[in-house]
Design a protein around this motif. Sequence first.
Motif, mmCIF file in Angstrom:
data_model
loop_
_atom_site.group_PDB
_atom_site.id
_atom_site.type_symbol
_atom_site.label_atom_id
_atom_site.label_comp_id
_atom_site.label_asym_id
_atom_site.label_seq_id
_atom_site.Cartn_x
_atom_site.Cartn_y
_atom_site.Cartn_z
ATOM 1 N N TYR A 156 21.406 34.024 44.061
ATOM 2 C CA TYR A 156 21.654 34.034 45.494
ATOM 3 C C TYR A 156 20.375 33.759 46.273
ATOM 4 N N LYS A 216 27.539 40.313 37.001
ATOM 5 C CA LYS A 216 28.768 40.978 37.437
ATOM 6 C C LYS A 216 29.651 41.300 36.237
ATOM 7 N N ASP A 236 23.244 35.896 50.851
ATOM 8 C CA ASP A 236 24.213 35.743 49.771
ATOM 9 C C ASP A 236 24.735 34.317 49.651
ATOM 10 N N ARG A 255 21.892 43.614 40.751
ATOM 11 C CA ARG A 255 21.010 42.579 41.280
ATOM 12 C C ARG A 255 19.539 42.829 40.974
ATOM 13 N N ASP A 260 29.802 43.214 43.881
ATOM 14 C CA ASP A 260 28.591 42.515 44.300
ATOM 15 C C ASP A 260 27.618 42.308 43.156
ATOM 16 N N ALA A 311 22.134 38.069 40.067
ATOM 17 C CA ALA A 311 23.164 39.102 40.004
ATOM 18 C C ALA A 311 24.022 38.913 38.764
#
Length: 381
Positions: free
Chosen positions: A80, A115, A84, A124, A121, A113
Amino acid sequence: MRPRTPRPATALTLLAAAALAGCTDAPSADPAAGASPADGTVAVRATDDACEVSSTDLGSGITTFAITNEGSDVTEVYVYAPGDRIVTEKENIGPGTSYELTVDLTEGSYQVACKPGMVGDGIRQDVRVAGAAEAPDPAAEAAVAAYRTWVQQQADASVPLVQQLRDAVAAGDVEGAKALYAPSRVPWESIEPVAESFGDLDPRMDAREADLAAGEAFTGWHRLEKALWTGEDLAPLVPVADQLVLDVQELAQRVPNAALTPTSIGNGAKELLDEVATGKITGEEEAFSHTDLVDFEANVAGAAQALEVLRPIVSENDPELVTTLDAEFADVRAALEPYRVPGGFVPYDTVTEEQRRELARAVDGLSEPLSRLGAAAAGEA
């Protein structure tokens, strides 16, 4: 990309039990190393509760994130920029598999990030990129300019198509709106990685009901799709259609500011093919309209356009890859032809499981070489 129900990556895995395309079994570098890598490779170790990046201070230019999923669930990795804004991403990284993601980073602050489960989100890690990039390459600049022009054309074309869909919904014209639904999505499906890089537009425009967390609003194309094919009263859906018009207008306005490089264009082509494998082959994308093959063709067309603008660069860096991709794109197009009818394609719910497996095999044949396009565009072949 929008959150999805966790699933394996390749088309054949989604239908049977094939391996994850683009992955390797090679171990990644030690993520505790910490120093800026001389070769531009950064190890990313993803687990169920951690996202370890081997270096957080990078030099500008080409970086390859060597991702290894050591967790128990499918994961995805995003890079990102501030706000974002998605710079690059890789979805559907299965447990125990690895993937190399190449990106061209300019000076600034970023976040990597991971996930787990492909939700939320993510976990991170802040990353800083320092130093000026090398002088622009004329071939790279030409490729980016050509691709941006094409993306702008597609985004502009989507506005009147969605407006027509909105007008049919407002008029209560169910059959007219059904006929307009799939064509209105074609430009979006062909430029989806660029559209998704803006982050906020994609969830409003293209989220499926199954993608939503509790309490999230169901809006955009798929909300209209459900209403049209399940016989809902269209009057309450007019505000949804109005917002969709505003969203495609905003998309067209934001294309000039999209961050594009030859590497991101090549990676975006692979993302488009992943869209085919994870949504169209399975029939999950258009669960009510069954217009998946229209989306399928648009995704493939978008990926092919990426190859076209990158062709001068990749032909010099990896001519064999270009030859392979041309052949595999031809195979995918040929695999689609039996299902073409006037005005589009047969409904996907009429395509048998064996026929879907044949389509999946064609997609998987293209997937591996296409995963190398971004690196080849960066001269990393």
